[in-house]
Structures are given as structure tokens and as C-alpha cells.
Design a protein around this motif. Structure first.
Motif, PDB file in Angstrom:
ATOM      1  N   GLY A   1       0.818  -1.198   0.000  1.00 29.77           N
ATOM      2  CA  GLY A   1       0.000   0.000   0.000  1.00 29.77           C
ATOM      3  C   GLY A   1       0.853   1.250   0.000  1.00 29.77           C
ATOM      4  N   ILE A   2       0.508   2.220  -0.838  1.00 30.25           N
ATOM      5  CA  ILE A   2       1.118   3.551  -0.786  1.00 30.25           C
ATOM      6  C   ILE A   2       0.113   4.450  -0.086  1.00 30.25           C
ATOM      7  CG2 ILE A   2       2.019   5.504  -2.102  1.00 30.25           C
ATOM      8  CD1 ILE A   2       2.698   3.588  -4.347  1.00 30.25           C
ATOM      9  N   THR A   3       0.429   4.864   1.126  1.00 31.80           N
ATOM     10  CA  THR A   3      -0.579   5.509   1.943  1.00 31.80           C
ATOM     11  C   THR A   3       0.046   6.442   2.968  1.00 31.80           C
ATOM     12  OG1 THR A   3      -2.424   5.092   3.459  1.00 31.80           O
ATOM     13  CG2 THR A   3      -0.578   3.579   3.560  1.00 31.80           C
ATOM     14  N   GLN A   4      -0.822   7.152   3.635  1.00 29.68           N
ATOM     15  CA  GLN A   4      -0.417   8.002   4.748  1.00 29.68           C
ATOM     16  C   GLN A   4      -0.084   7.123   5.951  1.00 29.68           C
ATOM     17  OE1 GLN A   4      -3.373  10.930   5.516  1.00 29.68           O
ATOM     18  NE2 GLN A   4      -2.487  11.638   7.428  1.00 29.68           N
ATOM     19  N   LYS A   5       0.831   7.577   6.791  1.00 26.73           N
ATOM     20  CA  LYS A   5       1.260   6.777   7.933  1.00 26.73           C
ATOM     21  C   LYS A   5       0.180   6.731   9.014  1.00 26.73           C
ATOM     22  CE  LYS A   5       4.824   6.368  11.502  1.00 26.73           C
ATOM     23  NZ  LYS A   5       6.008   7.009  12.119  1.00 26.73           N
ATOM     24  N   PRO A   6      -0.275   5.541   9.404  1.00 25.59           N
ATOM     25  CA  PRO A   6      -1.209   5.439  10.527  1.00 25.59           C
ATOM     26  C   PRO A   6      -0.498   5.775  11.836  1.00 25.59           C
ATOM     27  CG  PRO A   6      -1.237   3.455   9.158  1.00 25.59           C
ATOM     28  CD  PRO A   6      -0.036   4.238   8.761  1.00 25.59           C
ATOM     29  N   LYS A   7      -1.266   6.265  12.826  1.00 26.48           N
ATOM     30  CA  LYS A   7      -0.667   6.564  14.134  1.00 26.48           C
ATOM     31  C   LYS A   7      -0.191   5.293  14.816  1.00 26.48           C
ATOM     32  CE  LYS A   7      -3.172  10.842  15.246  1.00 26.48           C
ATOM     33  NZ  LYS A   7      -4.129  11.476  16.175  1.00 26.48           N
TER      34      LYS A   7
ATOM     35  N   THR B   1       4.104  -2.868   8.667  1.00 26.52           N
ATOM     36  CA  THR B   1       5.353  -2.105   8.654  1.00 26.52           C
ATOM     37  C   THR B   1       5.208  -0.933   7.697  1.00 26.52           C
ATOM     38  OG1 THR B   1       6.651  -4.099   9.119  1.00 26.52           O
ATOM     39  CG2 THR B   1       7.828  -2.209   8.195  1.00 26.52           C
ATOM     40  N   PHE B   2       5.635   0.250   8.151  1.00 25.15           N
ATOM     41  CA  PHE B   2       5.543   1.457   7.321  1.00 25.15           C
ATOM     42  C   PHE B   2       6.939   1.969   7.027  1.00 25.15           C
ATOM     43  CE2 PHE B   2       5.199   6.042   6.688  1.00 25.15           C
ATOM     44  CZ  PHE B   2       4.207   6.104   5.724  1.00 25.15           C
ATOM     45  N   GLU B   3       7.221   2.178   5.734  1.00 26.89           N
ATOM     46  CA  GLU B   3       8.512   2.719   5.282  1.00 26.89           C
ATOM     47  C   GLU B   3       8.281   4.133   4.751  1.00 26.89           C
ATOM     48  OE1 GLU B   3      12.017   1.714   1.994  1.00 26.89           O
ATOM     49  OE2 GLU B   3      10.417   0.261   2.406  1.00 26.89           O
ATOM     50  N   PRO B   4       8.717   5.165   5.486  1.00 20.66           N
ATOM     51  CA  PRO B   4       8.414   6.543   5.069  1.00 20.66           C
ATOM     52  C   PRO B   4       9.238   6.971   3.860  1.00 20.66           C
ATOM     53  CG  PRO B   4       9.837   6.553   6.985  1.00 20.66           C
ATOM     54  CD  PRO B   4       9.483   5.114   6.738  1.00 20.66           C
TER      55      PRO B   4
ATOM     56  N   PRO C   1       1.551  25.714  14.180  1.00 20.62           N
ATOM     57  CA  PRO C   1       2.360  24.638  13.588  1.00 20.62           C
ATOM     58  C   PRO C   1       1.730  24.100  12.307  1.00 20.62           C
ATOM     59  CG  PRO C   1       1.037  23.751  15.348  1.00 20.62           C
ATOM     60  CD  PRO C   1       0.766  25.242  15.319  1.00 20.62           C
ATOM     61  N   LEU C   2       2.571  23.708  11.373  1.00 20.80           N
ATOM     62  CA  LEU C   2       2.099  23.156  10.120  1.00 20.80           C
ATOM     63  C   LEU C   2       1.462  21.791  10.345  1.00 20.80           C
ATOM     64  CD1 LEU C   2       5.059  23.956   7.706  1.00 20.80           C
ATOM     65  CD2 LEU C   2       2.857  25.113   7.837  1.00 20.80           C
ATOM     66  N   ILE C   3       0.446  21.498   9.543  1.00 19.22           N
ATOM     67  CA  ILE C   3      -0.171  20.177   9.549  1.00 19.22           C
ATOM     68  C   ILE C   3       0.442  19.386   8.406  1.00 19.22           C
ATOM     69  CG2 ILE C   3      -2.352  18.908   9.427  1.00 19.22           C
ATOM     70  CD1 ILE C   3      -3.739  21.532  10.204  1.00 19.22           C
ATOM     71  N   GLN C   4       0.999  18.238   8.721  1.00 17.78           N
ATOM     72  CA  GLN C   4       1.699  17.455   7.711  1.00 17.78           C
ATOM     73  C   GLN C   4       1.236  15.998   7.745  1.00 17.78           C
ATOM     74  OE1 GLN C   4       5.802  17.990   8.784  1.00 17.78           O
ATOM     75  NE2 GLN C   4       5.983  19.901   7.638  1.00 17.78           N
ATOM     76  N   ARG C   5       1.547  15.297   6.684  1.00 13.64           N
ATOM     77  CA  ARG C   5       1.337  13.851   6.661  1.00 13.64           C
ATOM     78  C   ARG C   5       2.546  13.207   6.000  1.00 13.64           C
ATOM     79  NH1 ARG C   5      -2.982  12.410   1.788  1.00 13.64           N
ATOM     80  NH2 ARG C   5      -1.818  13.388   0.095  1.00 13.64           N
ATOM     81  N   THR C   6       2.881  12.017   6.452  1.00 15.11           N
ATOM     82  CA  THR C   6       3.999  11.274   5.888  1.00 15.11           C
ATOM     83  C   THR C   6       3.458  10.166   5.002  1.00 15.11           C
ATOM     84  OG1 THR C   6       5.344  11.689   7.849  1.00 15.11           O
ATOM     85  CG2 THR C   6       6.065   9.921   6.393  1.00 15.11           C
ATOM     86  N   MET C   7       3.917  10.134   3.763  1.00 12.42           N
ATOM     87  CA  MET C   7       3.514   9.107   2.816  1.00 12.42           C
ATOM     88  C   MET C   7       4.609   8.058   2.710  1.00 12.42           C
ATOM     89  SD  MET C   7       0.571  10.233   1.995  1.00 12.42           S
ATOM     90  CE  MET C   7       0.228   8.934   0.788  1.00 12.42           C
ATOM     91  N   GLY C   8       4.213   6.816   2.495  1.00 12.31           N
ATOM     92  CA  GLY C   8       5.205   5.765   2.378  1.00 12.31           C
ATOM     93  C   GLY C   8       4.595   4.443   1.973  1.00 12.31           C
TER      94      GLY C   8
END
Length: 306
Positions: free
Chosen positions: A146-152, A158-161, A263-270
Motif C-alpha cells: 500500500g502507498i498511503t499516509q502513515k497510521p498513528k 510495517t511502514f517505510e516513510p 504549527p504546520l499540519i503534515q502527513r507522511t507518505m510511504g
């Protein structure tokens, strides 16, 4: 106490959809057949697991506990079924990928082209949707990657950013926010705000929460796709906050973009993969192609933030 996978799947569907009729439709069985499966489970357990209300179905306290176990078993069964599909001795087969819809049009053409050059006899199934959709496909074992946003929380995955994308405010050029250099969150709350509509399928999946989430104001307009929301912004119906990468899908002289104040709102994709699931050689190739695609973006200076 023995329960078939059909019974467990039926119970999970009823709890998640809060409806016998909706669950029966999803499972392609009659409602009486579904009711018999639930009744058999409750008989085995020795007490009611569901509260039948007029408008919906709610699990009891024991029902909630039973759901947690049943959901885990259903996911493992689906994952095993997907594993069996990957057991192929020749060089033909199927590889599946779930992709966040924002990134699909950006990355997938090049990824698909390179993968097909390496494995021309393989079928590549691409499932496009929201990040919640993409994550659930991996959790349930229905896709290889899956190419997706990182879950909390990473439950069994396993998530690879790869890349960080910031959220920005989009508004009409005549909107009051367009006159601001940066937009404080408190200012955003004063206006009609629009966002993605959360799919009912995921409404009960509390474990799909994403990194970088911020407390947003109450929304007055919701839609399934950013393109729809941006068209509403183009008509000056309201404003929205969305990933900067989503803006490339829409072109209009009426829509302007403003950054948030700190603060900026961001998301990490991976890249998201299921733990303890061995990738087939073709799926491993696909993961390497995806890494190369993101690496090329970094070399070209395409990402907004790395």
C-alpha cells in the motif's frame, strides 16, 4: 466453542455496518441466512452479543470483545487466502497494490510501466481510494502493498516513510482568507469548511487514525473526492484544508492556496506492508520499483518536504 469463518465474517459485517440488511447485501446472502449465523454464534456464546434497536444494531459489552477477536481472525483468514493466491511456480500471476488517490495519478503510470517491463506476464491490480481504504486493504491482507499516509498505530504492519506533504488552505480568490499570507486555525473555524466524507465502511474502524491529524473545525460540507471539494471552492461555497499534492489535480484561476500558520499540519507518505507476510518475487519487485519512484522525486527536487 467453534465458529466457522462464514459466521465470524457475518458477525463482523453486522457490527461494522450496524445493519442486518446492509451486512446481508454486502455478503450476498439472504437476511434470514445471516440471522441464522448470528443466532448460532450467540447460542454458542450463551448470551446476546447484539442489541437490536429500531434504527441500528449495537454490540453489547461482550459483543465488542467478541468483535475484536472475530475481526482479527477474519483478517488472518483473508491474509492466508491472499497468500495462497501468490503460490505460483511459473512466471505468471497477480500483484496487487492499494494507493492513496492523491498519489495514484502522480506515481502509478511510471511504476506500472517499469513493473510491466520486468514482469510482462503478471497482472497488476491497482486499488485507488482514501488512505483509510488503502490501509484497510493491507490490514485485511487483500493487497500485497500500500502507498498511503502513515497510521498513528501500526498493528501488524510495517511502514517505510518516503515523503512528507503539508496541508494547505484552499479558498476562492474573492474569499476573505485569500487576503491573508498565512491562515491561523482559529480563523479557519469562522468560515464554511469542507472536507473528505468518511466512508461508512470505515466508520467503526477506530484503529485507522493517521499521523499529523489536527483538531479541525466542524465541517458543513463533505464529499468523497478532493476534486469535488475543489469545485465547490471554485464556486466560493466554502474553504478546505487539503494536502498540497492534491492541488495538482485541479486547475482554476479562482482557487488560491494559503499555508497554515505554525504549527504546520503534515502527513507522511510511504509504503505499507503486512508483517509476517512473505512477499512474492513479483511483489518484491514492485516494492523496489515504488522505492525508485520516490527516490527519483527526491533527486529531481519534486517533493515539497523530505
Amino acid at each position: 466453542m467453534r465458529h466457522s469463518i462464514e459466521e465470524l465474517t457475518a458477525f463482523v459485517a453486522v457490527v461494522e455496518l450496524r445493519s442486518f440488511s446492509a451486512a446481508a447485501e454486502k455478503l450476498h446472502i439472504s437476511q434470514p441466512a445471516l440471522s441464522r449465523r448470528i443466532a448460532k454464534i450467540e447460542e454458542e456464546v450463551g448470551e446476546a452479543l447484539l442489541l437490536r434497536r429500531k434504527k441500528n444494531i449495537e454490540p453489547t459489552l461482550v459483543g465488542h470483545r467478541f468483535y475484536d477477536v472475530a475481526k482479527r481472525l477474519v483478517i488472518e483468514f483473508q491474509s492466508a487466502a491472499a497468500e495462497f493466491q501468490n503460490i505460483r511456480a511459473d512466471d505468471t500471476g497477480r500483484v496487487s497494490l492499494s494507493v492513496n488517490m492523491t498519489w495514484c495519478s502522480i506515481l502509478i503510470p511510471a511504476i506500472a510501466q517499469e513493473f510491466r517491463a520486468i514482469h510482462p506476464n503478471f497482472t497488476l491490480n491497482i486499488h485507488e481510494g482514501s488512505s483509510a481504504f488503502a490501509v484497510k486493504k493491507v490490514y485485511d491482507g487483500l493487497v500485497d502493498l500500500g502507498i498511503t499516509q502513515k497510521p498513528k498505530q501500526l498493528y501488524g504492519v510495517t511502514f517505510e516513510p518516503f515523503e512528507t506533504d503539508e496541508f494547505v488552505v484552499a479558498c476562492h480568490r474573492d474569499h476573505p482568507l485569500a487576503a491573508m499570507d498565512v491562515v491561523p486555525m482559529e480563523e479557519l473555524k469562522k468560515h464554511v469548511w469542507m472536507r473528505l466524507l468518511r466512508d461508512d465502511v470505515f466508520s467503526s474502524l477506530d484503529w485507522i487514525e493517521f499521523e499529523g491529524g489536527a483538531r479541525m473545525p466542524e465541517t458543513l460540507v463533505n464529499a468523497n473526492h478532493y476534486l469535488t471539494i475543489l469545485r465547490l471552492v471554485d464556486s466560493n461555497i466554502g474553504v478546505t484544508a487539503l494536502p498540497r499534492m492534491a492541488i495538482h489535480q485541479f486547475r482554476s484561476d479562482n482557487v488560491v492556496v494559503r499555508p497554515f500558520a505554525e504549527p504546520l499540519i503534515q502527513r507522511t507518505m510511504g509504503l505499507l506492508t503486512k508483517q509476517r507476510r512473505e512477499l512474492s518475487p513479483a511483489a518484491q519487485t514492485l516494492s523496489d520499483v515504488i522505492r525508485k519512484a520516490f527516490a527519483k522525486r527526491r533527486r529531481d527536487g519534486t517533493p515539497l518536504r523530505a
